[in-house]
Enzyme design. Sequence first.
Site, short mmCIF file in Angstrom:
data_model
loop_
_atom_site.label_atom_id
_atom_site.label_comp_id
_atom_site.label_asym_id
_atom_site.label_seq_id
_atom_site.Cartn_x
_atom_site.Cartn_y
_atom_site.Cartn_z
N SER A 246 -20.09 -37.07 -10.43
CA SER A 246 -20.16 -38.49 -10.24
C SER A 246 -21.68 -38.90 -9.55
CB SER A 246 -19.20 -38.92 -8.92
OG SER A 246 -19.51 -39.93 -8.43
N TYR B 248 -15.36 -37.87 -0.43
CA TYR B 248 -15.44 -37.78 -1.58
C TYR B 248 -16.59 -36.94 -2.37
CZ TYR B 248 -15.73 -39.31 -6.83
OH TYR B 248 -15.70 -39.43 -8.08
#
Length: 224
Positions: free
Chosen positions: A127, A140
Amino acid sequence: MPTALITGASRGVGAAVAHALAPTHDLLLLARPSDALTAVAGELDATAVAVDLTDHATVAQAVGAVTDLDVVVHSAGIASSLRPVAETSAAEWRELMEINVVAAAELTRLLLPALRAAGGHVVFLNSGAGQRVNPGWTPYAASKFALRALADGLRGEEPSLRVTSIYPGRIDTDMQREIVAREGGDYDPSQFLTAGTVAAAVAAAVAAPADAHPTDVTLRPRAH
């Protein structure tokens, strides 16, 4: 045909990767048991492996017979609740690390004998949060930075393998809709990458000639 194993293959990017690799690979599709997994596997004439990736004993049993394997694509993952560090519980930290990092590490470990035999390729769907940290995204991002470390370390330890990290920006998926709802914004899919675009990047990395080692691929949505 070569064989590819894809996690999180029942929907979103994982399902898109399955469609992108289906013309060139026999597929093993790993995801939690669901009608969606059964449907994708049936559509692509693939083998569905219905397991919870955090149930390591069951995963080991499910992949124990895999001896011919050329590609692994780690697409399974979860997003965080978008709370600041001050409001994030230890349980959420553990869940993010368990699903986004430990599950990928353990599955890779189990599959290394087959991958080594084939001189195979491991692809980690990371990501943009694995390259930078924004407020509210710290837990995250920490899991994605750890996933980046897993990929980089594996690349150094297993010189016979190709190891690629894909760093996409935000993607038009059901998960993204949930994230935007948490943020309190209006959902505009044109602002995001499509799952098919990310899958195409995975397929391009896998199809790179044997003398090339695609290590890191970053994708960002074009400005509209």
